[in-house]
Design an enzyme around this catalytic site. Sequence first.
Site: not given
Lengths: 179, 179, 411, 411
Positions: A101, A120
């Site tokens: 994101w 991540d």
Amino acid sequence: MSRIDRWFEGMSRQSARRVSRRSWLSRFGGVLMGGAALPLLPVARAAEKHQVGEDGVKGREGDPRRCEYWRHCAIDGFLCSCCGGSHTACPPGTEMSPVTWIGTCRNPADGIDYIISYNDCCGKTFCGRCMCNRNEGERPLYHWYRNNDINWCGGAKTQTYSCSTAVVVKAAKEAQPEK
Amino acid sequence: MSRIDRWFEGMSRQSARRVSRRSWLSRFGGVLMGGAALPLLPVARAAEKHQVGEDGVKGREGDPRRCEYWRHCAIDGFLCSCCGGSHTACPPGTEMSPVTWIGTCRNPADGIDYIISYNDCCGKTFCGRCMCNRNEGERPLYHWYRNNDINWCGGAKTQTYSCSTAVVVKAAKEAQPEK
Amino acid sequence: MRRSGKLLGLMVLGVGLLALAVRAGAELPPEDVGQVMRLPETAGEHWLWVPDRLFRHSALFDGDTGRMLGAIDSGLQVSPRAPLWSRARNEIYNVDTTYSRGHRGERHDYLVIYDSRSLEVKGEVELPPKAADTGTGIALVGILDGDRFIVVLNQSPGSSVSVVDLETRQMVAEVQTAGCAAVFPAGPSRFGMLCGDGTAINVHLKPNGELDRIRRSASFFDVVGDPITEKGVRDGSTWWFASFEGLLYEVSFGSDSPTPKAPWPLFSNEELEEGWRIGGAQHLAYHPSTKRLYSVTDQGGPGSHKDPGEEIWVYDLPAKRKIDVFSAPNLIAPFLGPQAGFDAEGTVGSILSFVLPNMGVHSIAVTQDSKPLLFMRHADLGAVGVLDALSGDHLRDIDETGLSGALLVVP
Amino acid sequence: MRRSGKLLGLMVLGVGLLALAVRAGAELPPEDVGQVMRLPETAGEHWLWVPDRLFRHSALFDGDTGRMLGAIDSGLQVSPRAPLWSRARNEIYNVDTTYSRGHRGERHDYLVIYDSRSLEVKGEVELPPKAADTGTGIALVGILDGDRFIVVLNQSPGSSVSVVDLETRQMVAEVQTAGCAAVFPAGPSRFGMLCGDGTAINVHLKPNGELDRIRRSASFFDVVGDPITEKGVRDGSTWWFASFEGLLYEVSFGSDSPTPKAPWPLFSNEELEEGWRIGGAQHLAYHPSTKRLYSVTDQGGPGSHKDPGEEIWVYDLPAKRKIDVFSAPNLIAPFLGPQAGFDAEGTVGSILSFVLPNMGVHSIAVTQDSKPLLFMRHADLGAVGVLDALSGDHLRDIDETGLSGALLVVP
């Protein structure tokens, strides 16, 4: 709600926003805070906070191990800088997920908005350090790439979530949606 | 070590012993303790503490959901009474391990020492409630059946540890080793 | 901001152009995605593993800077077992228990092999699904000298020991050790154990790792009246163990049978009467070159052998006497600080440390170099205190080290 | 004590014998080993699931007594997904993600089927290993009316929905739903979703669970400027969603395509200027028979849509107006109390509640009966507040409900 509650809330709203998942301790600590300043030993992580910051930014907004680091404006997770990685690299033995994101954050040093990719790091369990949640321009689940609730390890070999980075993609053409 | 430290330690040593794994909060709470008594809502678990206790024992020593319950003198784990089970029964969906460690605890109601079998309930993860560690007569790892460090789910179908019971085996012929 | 920059450029042309040039030059370049850190080639002398029950991993810290360097996950047992490090092989080993459905289903135990530079899994050896699991995780696994064999205590509930050959990455033996527990490496092919009848045994392995012979000592301690804890410390093939009442036993596992020496007291009668006892989890630490023994000490009297201690008593082992007392640092401020958003060295932290009682520590570990650090933790405070192990000076605290656990492992 | 009892009997024979007789009569009998509790035949109206990230389970509580009734484990994803309960089948369902080696290795996702009385696993259905995983766990799974089909949102990262037939215990379809997310059950064979272009869709299933058709609404909300959250509430086939700026949208998923109504504001312009906004995680709750909407409200202004709220505003939906404001209880004392060894209703608890600020709550849920309870939690305080949902009276707190998580599920 008591007046004293409101007073504490006013005092600690800023830090509560910045570290929302653990904000109670922020306020709890506030209760015991007075005017005194007693000598105490340095905590290891804090010892480097006065160094020249990343991206030419001074103070906490230039420290990738702080929630206040300017790139963290839409992050939700453990900061990889506190986990054996950095703001742009994963800790050893984890894998950086290629899907991610994004946020749009303003660098206070040059005043430019940058698109930040919060990749991540995956494959090991929760790092557990430097939890940070900020939601500038964060959008709901159906707006995938602006949503920070999702476990973005979906693109990695193992989807176990460890921590999050904050990588500069490029200067943004538009500011955050809400700005 | 400051004098105030020692004072707090004296104050809270008893509770720290009883709930050793979380004792810091006991002392932490003590700091904020004064003489005032303000009205507050009942916490659900505490609401029943004044009832007639188990085994004819009054007060906390007769309450299976308290670490102070007399049968808990050598327990180390989550109390099944707080987890959907009781002091003699496992929570739904777990299995009581047949192998176990034992303690010798004195029932304050009849003054008799009983052998208590601390059968673990197994097959679901940590209950997470009413952690309690007491070590009267507890012995090291090589003295298996007097050791409360071991995950005693070894005799169950799945060795995941959930909580611990305190079952009366029989009156003891000897008191605790250390008594 | 970009827009206002343009306006500025139009209004004050010369200065404006300069400003734009500087800004364009300063614009942050796009950065690479996919970078992963590596550890240095060799483990630092001041590194520390902090295993955690709730996060279910062991995190690696640098005791000098307090920075986290990485982590390896543990299995789903009650407590992570101690990570083992082979500098010769550049490998780290961890014994993990897993289930086919998370916390249920078929159990499998593995020796997991990590590259010690990348922390990536490079292999695994399946073990009998009965590796011992305790709340402390102490003395359950060991790597023998020479880094060829790893021994793993089993409990089901009777005890045995699995032997893994790191050369072939295979399990080579399961040694039956009924009545004995805990593993104490004492050579390239030998480890000791303590037994429920007050004896110790030596387990001798053949060169291929299979059982050669087991040799038992005479009974030398009182299992019921004043037992010694299995939380011993080591110098070569010699181990020291302390009893609940503070007798220190030296046991050599260096010859055929274990040979214990007569114990000597860590406490005077006066100290015992005042309630001073050993206590905690990993309550002993040992520094070989200075022959110093560190012992977590509490004032809880009989039955306090698992209680945290407020003091660390320092002994000169050859002289058999206490030479120093260190205070355990107050770990509340560094535990709460990062969660509460205040610096532990700031005002709030200072007040907390001043006002709040010192909780003591359950576990200690000392580095093995010539400028040793003494690490300490309370099992439920997520911070590690760092002392100069020679002077006792409190150097720093490491914050956010986890949530729950009693082990500290110096690799 | 027994010995002294004997001595007493020798010294004072008559009384001594009597004392021994009484004692023998009172001696506790040996107890059975192996007992396991069961739940009642049907779920209570005031029961509550509290899923927890760190303990990795969902614990079941009785809201009237505060007692824990049991738990079901979750997988190893970031957050447990919401447990689903079928009273018709006496079953509970949970979608779990597991890995072959604990936190690594091959991923498998399962719909796990529990008996709702024994909480024992009675079956499982393997799913595509891509069930969506979010920090909140909200709107990721649903059981359709009639309790035959369960729908599971997938994200990899594009979205699809797995459909499981509980009759045959098989997965019957994977519906492609690219661009849409979250599942909103709206009938026996129909569920809605919200989409990234500001539309909603209806997914219609055939009687066997396979995809029949997908029907899309017109675009009705501003995805970037003022998006609605996916944390909606339901009455039959109608769902309500709130936007960041407090517009309440009613969407009927009851016909072929979703049909949204014009929104109305939860906040006046003054309230918006004062910074009042919706906030938290599971920030809405709905009680059908009174048609009351409960909304977690904070004063954090724009960007505070995930911040906890100090107040719960109560709306009469047909009247489209606010009718009450409840204060979120201070959950610090009940969180700390059991860990600190003090009673939250005692002196320490009273002082804590008086002195410490109210942290607010992230999530709320209301029971669906005629004497409804309103439950609330802060994502990082391990306690649940219980209010009378009609009067707003603070009835009690439930302590030690976990460590971290944002879901509350009324079965």
